[in-house]
Write an enzyme that holds these catalytic residues in place. Structure first.
Site, PDB file in Angstrom:
ATOM      1  N   GLU A 161       0.979  -1.004   0.286  1.00  0.00           N
ATOM      2  CA  GLU A 161       0.233  -0.382  -0.511  1.00  0.00           C
ATOM      3  C   GLU A 161       0.926   1.144  -0.082  1.00  0.00           C
ATOM      4  O   GLU A 161       0.209   2.902   0.738  1.00  0.00           O
ATOM      5  CB  GLU A 161      -0.784   0.229   1.218  1.00  0.00           C
ATOM      6  CG  GLU A 161      -1.400  -1.383   1.178  1.00  0.00           C
ATOM      7  CD  GLU A 161      -2.318  -1.339   2.209  1.00  0.00           C
ATOM      8  OE1 GLU A 161      -2.649  -0.167   2.901  1.00  0.00           O
ATOM      9  OE2 GLU A 161      -3.487  -2.556   1.912  1.00  0.00           O
ATOM     10  N   ASN A 203       2.412  -5.278  -3.164  1.00  0.00           N
ATOM     11  CA  ASN A 203       0.671  -5.499  -3.202  1.00  0.00           C
ATOM     12  C   ASN A 203      -0.198  -3.824  -2.363  1.00  0.00           C
ATOM     13  O   ASN A 203       0.123  -3.069  -1.608  1.00  0.00           O
ATOM     14  CB  ASN A 203       0.543  -6.980  -1.965  1.00  0.00           C
ATOM     15  CG  ASN A 203      -0.714  -7.133  -0.690  1.00  0.00           C
ATOM     16  OD1 ASN A 203      -1.551  -7.789  -2.154  1.00  0.00           O
ATOM     17  ND2 ASN A 203      -1.259  -6.618  -0.115  1.00  0.00           N
ATOM     18  N   HIS A 240     -10.852  -5.779  -2.249  1.00  0.00           N
ATOM     19  CA  HIS A 240     -11.686  -5.511  -0.967  1.00  0.00           C
ATOM     20  C   HIS A 240     -12.314  -4.942  -2.703  1.00  0.00           C
ATOM     21  O   HIS A 240     -12.692  -3.741  -2.856  1.00  0.00           O
ATOM     22  CB  HIS A 240     -11.270  -4.499  -0.589  1.00  0.00           C
ATOM     23  CG  HIS A 240     -10.185  -5.489   0.484  1.00  0.00           C
ATOM     24  ND1 HIS A 240     -10.186  -6.305   1.386  1.00  0.00           N
ATOM     25  CD2 HIS A 240      -8.611  -5.581   0.487  1.00  0.00           C
ATOM     26  CE1 HIS A 240      -9.243  -7.357   1.716  1.00  0.00           C
ATOM     27  NE2 HIS A 240      -8.495  -6.299   1.679  1.00  0.00           N
ATOM     28  N   GLU A 269      -6.162 -10.636  -1.029  1.00  0.00           N
ATOM     29  CA  GLU A 269      -7.077 -10.572   0.140  1.00  0.00           C
ATOM     30  C   GLU A 269      -8.964 -10.655  -0.506  1.00  0.00           C
ATOM     31  O   GLU A 269      -9.436  -9.427  -0.084  1.00  0.00           O
ATOM     32  CB  GLU A 269      -6.924  -9.237   0.294  1.00  0.00           C
ATOM     33  CG  GLU A 269      -5.025  -9.141   1.229  1.00  0.00           C
ATOM     34  CD  GLU A 269      -4.708  -7.741   1.675  1.00  0.00           C
ATOM     35  OE1 GLU A 269      -5.942  -7.046   2.122  1.00  0.00           O
ATOM     36  OE2 GLU A 269      -3.553  -7.255   2.029  1.00  0.00           O
ATOM     37  N   ASP A 271     -12.822  -9.831  -1.083  1.00  0.00           N
ATOM     38  CA  ASP A 271     -13.171 -10.632  -0.446  1.00  0.00           C
ATOM     39  C   ASP A 271     -14.624  -9.060  -1.030  1.00  0.00           C
ATOM     40  O   ASP A 271     -14.387  -8.414  -1.387  1.00  0.00           O
ATOM     41  CB  ASP A 271     -13.599  -9.699   1.523  1.00  0.00           C
ATOM     42  CG  ASP A 271     -12.664  -8.340   1.498  1.00  0.00           C
ATOM     43  OD1 ASP A 271     -12.672  -7.577   0.336  1.00  0.00           O
ATOM     44  OD2 ASP A 271     -12.183  -8.648   3.060  1.00  0.00           O
TER      45      ASP A 271
HETATM   46  O1  G3I Z   1      -6.561  -8.016  19.048  1.00  0.00           O
HETATM   47  C1  G3I Z   1      -6.719  -6.816  19.771  1.00  0.00           C
HETATM   48  C2  G3I Z   1      -8.053  -7.275  21.053  1.00  0.00           C
HETATM   49  O2  G3I Z   1      -7.102  -7.959  22.093  1.00  0.00           O
HETATM   50  C3  G3I Z   1      -8.010  -6.176  21.004  1.00  0.00           C
HETATM   51  O3  G3I Z   1      -9.348  -6.158  22.088  1.00  0.00           O
HETATM   52  C4  G3I Z   1      -8.800  -5.296  19.678  1.00  0.00           C
HETATM   53  C5  G3I Z   1      -9.455  -3.377  20.542  1.00  0.00           C
HETATM   54  O4  G3I Z   1      -9.156  -3.302  18.646  1.00  0.00           O
HETATM   55  O5  G3I Z   1      -8.048  -5.008  18.927  1.00  0.00           O
HETATM   56  C6  G3I Z   1      -7.429  -6.121  18.585  1.00  0.00           C
HETATM   57  O6  G3I Z   1      -6.429  -6.630  17.676  1.00  0.00           O
HETATM   58  C7  G3I Z   1      -6.720  -5.926  15.953  1.00  0.00           C
HETATM   59  C8  G3I Z   1      -7.310  -6.715  15.217  1.00  0.00           C
HETATM   60  O7  G3I Z   1      -7.011  -6.309  13.748  1.00  0.00           O
HETATM   61  C9  G3I Z   1      -7.151  -8.051  15.283  1.00  0.00           C
HETATM   62  O8  G3I Z   1      -8.728  -8.179  15.027  1.00  0.00           O
HETATM   63  C10 G3I Z   1      -7.076  -4.109  15.372  1.00  0.00           C
HETATM   64  O9  G3I Z   1      -7.080  -3.257  16.653  1.00  0.00           O
HETATM   65  C11 G3I Z   1      -7.071  -4.352  14.409  1.00  0.00           C
HETATM   66  O10 G3I Z   1      -6.879  -3.157  13.885  1.00  0.00           O
HETATM   67  C12 G3I Z   1      -6.463  -5.407  13.434  1.00  0.00           C
HETATM   68  O11 G3I Z   1      -7.445  -5.061  11.905  1.00  0.00           O
HETATM   69  C13 G3I Z   1      -6.725  -5.485  10.841  1.00  0.00           C
HETATM   70  C14 G3I Z   1      -6.283  -4.448  10.330  1.00  0.00           C
HETATM   71  O12 G3I Z   1      -5.360  -5.272   9.289  1.00  0.00           O
HETATM   72  C15 G3I Z   1      -5.413  -3.289  10.771  1.00  0.00           C
HETATM   73  O13 G3I Z   1      -4.631  -2.679   9.527  1.00  0.00           O
HETATM   74  C16 G3I Z   1      -7.584  -6.696  10.199  1.00  0.00           C
HETATM   75  O14 G3I Z   1      -7.446  -7.561  11.322  1.00  0.00           O
HETATM   76  C17 G3I Z   1      -6.946  -6.965   8.921  1.00  0.00           C
HETATM   77  O15 G3I Z   1      -8.353  -8.286   7.942  1.00  0.00           O
HETATM   78  C18 G3I Z   1      -6.620  -6.110   8.101  1.00  0.00           C
HETATM   79  O16 G3I Z   1      -5.700  -6.716   7.104  1.00  0.00           O
HETATM   80  C19 G3I Z   1      -5.669  -5.465   6.211  1.00  0.00           C
HETATM   81  C20 G3I Z   1      -4.002  -5.865   5.043  1.00  0.00           C
HETATM   82  O17 G3I Z   1      -3.712  -6.370   6.381  1.00  0.00           O
HETATM   83  C21 G3I Z   1      -4.225  -5.055   4.150  1.00  0.00           C
HETATM   84  N1  G3I Z   1      -4.659  -5.250   3.389  1.00  0.00           N
HETATM   85  C22 G3I Z   1      -6.447  -4.897   4.017  1.00  0.00           C
HETATM   86  C23 G3I Z   1      -6.647  -5.371   4.578  1.00  0.00           C
HETATM   87  C24 G3I Z   1      -8.178  -4.928   5.423  1.00  0.00           C
HETATM   88  O18 G3I Z   1      -8.537  -3.744   6.915  1.00  0.00           O
END
Ligand code: G3I
Length: 464
Positions: A161, A203, A240, A269, A271
């Protein structure tokens, strides 16, 4: 590539037929032996079908069962990101990432690494860095993580990105971008040096519509890298989709145009928000577009069940919250089974491009000062990465200095894990706070990247 004896036999038969009638060595997948899972069906044409996996869900038996049954490629959803693998500078943690990698490999699945260099999900220490310190830290991260997983990763999202949305076609402003426009190629070179067997991908998202400025900008980056011999093997389109960002009518054109640059294309990725027939048709369009492009080598969906998705409310995945197959699953499976050109084996085997890297190793004679040093070099046209190994003699040492002379005209552009006296000519490299102490017979490493040639450097080491 996972090939069943059945598919090998079919491929041979069809290959013989096609070659005999057209002279073209193109294999055509047919639906004669359609697979019954996503992974098996994709494998029929030499492709993979993967999913993002969250370590925290592996204990859920429905989730784990679907993972085992349906997919043959795995991406860690968050566990290989910079904040997860290097939470404190130079302290690397691989626990959750290893759980995913080890499970995948134990089930014969391959792994896409995500991601080595990104403006987002940086640990606090990195967010606060800038300039040459950040550049070095970023390259050190790329080197350390890619080295740790060397041999276990099918493809790395080396950089994620890096371009702006909208009409500018410009790079995204970030602390990494502000270290200099060459940060992306520096990351790719470091990744190649660390794991020469992994495919190296750029990516991004919003790169699906061929007419969009961001798509064009990524295309120009890849074109430039290919022309200058910067190591790059693949482009990842995150893909996405939702009503604001629908599957574009020219999606297949985009895939084909990237592939025409001589790189693999991967949907990384996927969806698509929605439900029922409309969602199923959108999945079918995406999968058929990939199937129609010879170097579209695989598809990864960003999660297994709707409830596992980062966009759960949009129900964008192939299984519902209970793990039942949705209409989108069926249309995806049918599209995989409907055939298309088979991915040539040569594009699924990583080869060293003619421009490098080449590897040479120079070892110093044992120095009087209780340590020795050796240089391992990865070179390409116009540049190199050197990894210097410092080994203690029969006694432990508490600090070290390595002296080496760069060839005339060569300069150091980045370095990690050592302080240095200059950027050219004879340079003294001293340990930093965390790697001065080396036990008897043990080793530590530092590294640097340079312009020009790096051959002929003979290091000497003295301990303090
Ligand atoms: O694990 C913690 C949890 O302990 C806490 O209570 C909670 C509170 O906010 O946060 C949890 O962590 C989160 C994590 O996902 C696991 O669920 C983070 O806040 C959250 O920011 C994180 O989001 C991820 C996101 O990337 C961050 O940028 C998504 O799961 C993940 O699917 C997403 O993936 C990205 C790719 O890497 C790049 N392309 C876009 C894609 C979708 O956004």
């Amino acid at each position: 590539m996972k090939l069943t004896s059945r598919s090998v036999l079919r491929a041979v038969l069809v290959s013989t037929l096609v070659t005999a009638t057209t002279g073209a060595a193109v294999l055509l997948a047919t639906s004669a032996n359609a697979g019954t899972t996503l992974g098996a069906s994709a494998a029929e044409s030499g492709r993979y079908f993967g999913t993002a996996v969250a370590a925290g869900r592996l204990g859920d038996s429905t989730y784990a069962g679907l993972l085992q049954r349906e997919f043959d490629m795995v991406t860690a959803e968050n566990e290989m990101k910079i904040d997860a693998t290097e939470p404190n500078q130079n302290q690397f943690t691989y626990g959750n990432a290893d759980r995913i990698v080890n499970l995948a490999r134990s089930q014969g699945k391959r792994v896409r690494g995500h991601t080595l260099a990104w403006h987002s999900q940086q640990p606090g220490w990195m967010q606060n860095m800038s300039g040459s310190a950040l550049r070095s830290a970023m390259l050190n991260h790329v080197t350390q993580v890619a080295t740790y997983y060397r041999g276990k990763i099918y493809a790395w999202d080396v950089v994620n990105e890096a371009f702006q949305d909208g009409s500018s076609g410009a790079r995204r402003d970030s602390n990494l971008q502000r270290t200099g426009n060459d940060w992306i190629e520096a990351a790719f070179r470091a990744a190649r040096a660390a794991d020469p067997g992994a495919k190296l991908c750029y990516n991004d998202y919003n790169t699906d519509d061929w007419t969009h400025a961001k798509t064009q900008a990524v295309y120009r980056l890849v074109q430039d890298f290919k022309q200058r011999g910067v190591p790059i093997d693949c482009v990842g389109l995150q893909s996405h989709f939702n009503s604001q960002s629908p599957v574009p009518g020219n999606y297949q054109t985009t895939l084909q145009n990237f592939a025409n640059l001589g790189v693999d294309v991967q949907i990384t990725e996927l969806d698509i928000e929605g439900s029922g027939t409309a969602q199923a048709q959108n999945y079918e369009r995406v999968v058929k577009a990939c199937m129609a492009v010879t170097r579209c080598t695989g598809i990864t969906v960003w999660g297994i069940r709707d409830t596992d998705s980062w966009r759960a409310s949009g129900t964008p995945l192939l299984f519902d919250g209970s793990g039942n197959k949705k209409a989108a699953y069926t249309s995806t499976l049918n599209a995989l089974n409907s055939g298309g050109p088979t991915v040539p084996t040569s594009t699924t085997t990583t080869t060293t491009p003619p421009t490098g890297p080449t590897t040479t190793t120079t070892t110093s004679v044992p120095g009087p000062g209780g340590c020795t040093a050796s240089v391992s070099l990865n070179s390409w046209t116009g540049g190199f990465t050197a990894t210097v190994k410092v080994t203690a003699g029969s006694s432990a040492i508490n600090g070290w200095t390595v002296t080496l002379t760069l060839p005339s005209g060569s300069t150091v552009t980045n370095a990690w894990n050592a302080d240095r006296s200059g950027n050219s000519g004879t340079i003294q490299w001293r340990n930093v706070s965390y790697n001065g102490r080396v036990a008897a017979g043990q080793s530590t490493e530092f590294g640097f990247q340079g312009n020009g040639v790096g051959t002929g450097m003979t290091p000497t080491c003295s301990a303090s």
